[in-house]
Design an enzyme around this catalytic site. Structure first.
Site, mmCIF file in Angstrom:
data_model
loop_
_atom_site.group_PDB
_atom_site.id
_atom_site.type_symbol
_atom_site.label_atom_id
_atom_site.label_comp_id
_atom_site.label_asym_id
_atom_site.label_seq_id
_atom_site.Cartn_x
_atom_site.Cartn_y
_atom_site.Cartn_z
ATOM 1 N N PHE A 106 -8.168 -2.429 -4.569
ATOM 2 C CA PHE A 106 -8.149 -2.540 -3.105
ATOM 3 C C PHE A 106 -6.751 -2.788 -2.556
ATOM 4 C CE2 PHE A 106 -7.452 -6.795 -1.357
ATOM 5 C CZ PHE A 106 -7.411 -7.577 -2.490
ATOM 6 N N LYS A 107 -5.862 -3.284 -3.411
ATOM 7 C CA LYS A 107 -4.532 -3.617 -2.912
ATOM 8 C C LYS A 107 -3.765 -2.390 -2.419
ATOM 9 C CE LYS A 107 -4.139 -8.036 -5.146
ATOM 10 N NZ LYS A 107 -5.329 -8.165 -6.009
ATOM 11 N N ASP A 108 -4.175 -1.210 -2.885
ATOM 12 C CA ASP A 108 -3.541 0.015 -2.383
ATOM 13 C C ASP A 108 -3.679 0.130 -0.866
ATOM 14 O OD1 ASP A 108 -2.680 1.103 -4.833
ATOM 15 O OD2 ASP A 108 -4.668 1.947 -5.225
#
Ligand SMILES: *Cc1c(COP(=O)(O)O)cnc(C)c1O
Length: 454
Positions: A106-108
């Protein structure tokens, strides 16, 4: 919108100054001067990029609208679906798939945007910057993919040596662009985080090398994460909607808290932890005290000191910066904080929390697979565990990583491997580039100096 610090010594800075600053120079975290409220009706049904634009606009007034649109478009075109963050329903739980970006976590969502933001703002000001960050695995690869090859920035990422998954290590260290420096520290993630925080607090060093941050203390990351709470809400549209969030540094769940304060009708946020349960104890007992970090199969949540909690404390203390400063100083001395009944009630108006043991995590992956054929990664499993345990009817669980990033845990849970995306398989043939350093502040400082002299 102007920004200020949770510790009170910085105020009235612009969005660009805020995200370039990273950690506030008074040791606090940056928050907006006020949290804007939104007209929910205006946002309903918007495609992801447009929704992002409408929400970002409320917090950013120093980037022209057409440039902001372009940055958003560029950031989310690297995802493998135009939905960016699709919602599926499995075993009665809504799963918000946040792993469709280039590094499958999710950090993308935040870091693709942040990379473009840095390039844009620095080039415009004719500046260059050196990004320094610590990672328990996913932030590092996502940050590196966000920044690799970008003009005007170098990136130095610390990770705990041999304590990230094989794929996380591959993703970080096989990048060829020469503005990327991987540093493996002989210690834990908390050690890496401590080193980074200490280097940032050396203001002379910070200025000399123009250091910036991309870890979850950066306000722009929180901002990018607010969007998918809205997006998922409109996909589900239930009364009494809960979000379950696998939590480590309290960044992702804090974005949900901001969304709620902006007026998104979320009933409560469900905070899921693995055996590193400091936040579970915080929510259930008002006990925020450090115990040793244990390694689990969800390494991105193997964290004891949650760097974003300070932002929540700021609102819990009704924006009393002096009180935040006092508490954080006390926490540094005593390694613990406790919260009285009144505050605990306030905390529990916003959150409830469950903690998943290693066995719970395996069982949840297995149950989900047996019932639906759908494979969830071990971080997501803690969230699904909490969602089911909470017994609420409508829960959206944030799925924070693709299962292929954690093949060992999946194999253990269901006796088979998840399918591996081709982009991951390809990395296995590439050579790795990293420097292994001692667990000390000085070794990292020396490395930075040496690397930039070249
Ligand atoms: C970073 C991460 C988390 C925890 O997110 P925080 O914002 O630190 O709470 C959970 N799952 C995965 C896969 C992550 O990479």
């Amino acid at each position: 919108m102007k920004y200020k610090s949770t510790r009170g010594s910085i105020d009235s800075i612009s969005f660009t100054e805020a995200f370039l600053m990273g950690l506030a120079t008074d040791g606090g975290l940056i928050v907006p001067e006020h949290i804007p409220s939104v007209d929910i009706e205006k946002l309903r049904g918007l495609p992801y990029k447009q929704l992002a634009f409408e929400i970002f606009k409320l917090f950013i007034d120093d980037i022209e609208e057409n440039n902001l649109k372009r940055l958003i478009d560029k950031s989310y075109s690297s995802f493998d679906t135009p939905e960016v963050a699709p919602v599926v329903k499995k075993d009665g739980v809504y799963i918000l798939e946040l792993f469709h970006g280039p590094t499958f976590a999710f950090k993308d969502i935040a870091l693709q945007f942040l990379g473009n933001l840095f390039e844009y703002a620095l080039s415009k000001r004719n500046l260059s910057m050196n990004i320094l960050g610590a990672t328990s695995g996913d932030t590092g690869s996502a940050a590196i993919y966000g920044l690799k090859g970008k003009k005007s920035v170098n990136i130095f990422i610390l990770h705990p040596f041999n304590k990230v998954s094989e794929i996380q290590e591959l993703q970080m260290t096989t990048v060829e662009e020469n503005n990327v420096y991987n540093i493996a520290i002989k210690g834990t993630f908390d050690d890496c985080q401590y080193i980074v925080k200490s280097i940032f607090s050396d203001l002379e060093f910070k200025r000399r090398f123009n250091l910036g941050a991309v870890n979850s203390i950066n306000w722009a990351r929180i901002l990018a994460q607010i969007v998918y709470y809205f997006y998922a809400y409109f996909k589900v549209e239930a009364d009494d909607l809960y979000f379950s969030v696998p939590t480590g540094n309290f960044g992702d769940i804090f974005a949900g808290y901001v969304a709620k304060r902006m007026g998104l009708p979320i009933k409560k946020l469900i905070l899921a932890t693995n055996s590193n349960d400091i936040l579970y104890r915080f929510v259930n007992f008002g006990d925020y005290s450090i115990k040793g970090v244990v390694q689990t199969m969800s390494p991105s949540m193997d964290i004891q000191v949650s760097s974003n909690l300070e932002r929540y404390l700021y609102y819990l203390f009704d924006e009393d910066a002096a009180k935040v400063k006092g508490s954080m100083e006390m926490f540094l001395r005593q390694k613990s904080l406790s919260f009285d009944k009144e505050l605990l009630e306030k905390i529990r108006d916003d959150f409830e929390s469950y903690t998943a043991s290693e066995q719970d995590t395996l069982d949840t992956i297995k149950d989900m697979y047996e019932k639906t054929g759908y494979i969830i990664d071990p971080h997501t499993a803690t969230g699904v565990y909490a969602a089911l345990k909470s017994n609420h009817k409508d829960v959206i669980c944030l799925s924070t990583a693709h299962p292929a990033k954690f093949p060992k845990a999946i194999q253990k849970a269901i006796g088979r491997l998840p399918e591996e995306p081709e982009t991951i398989s390809k990395l296995k043939h590439k050579s790795k580039k990293m420097s292994v350093l001692d667990n000390s502040i000085s070794s990292v400082k020396e490395f930075i100096e040496k690397s930039l002299k070249k």
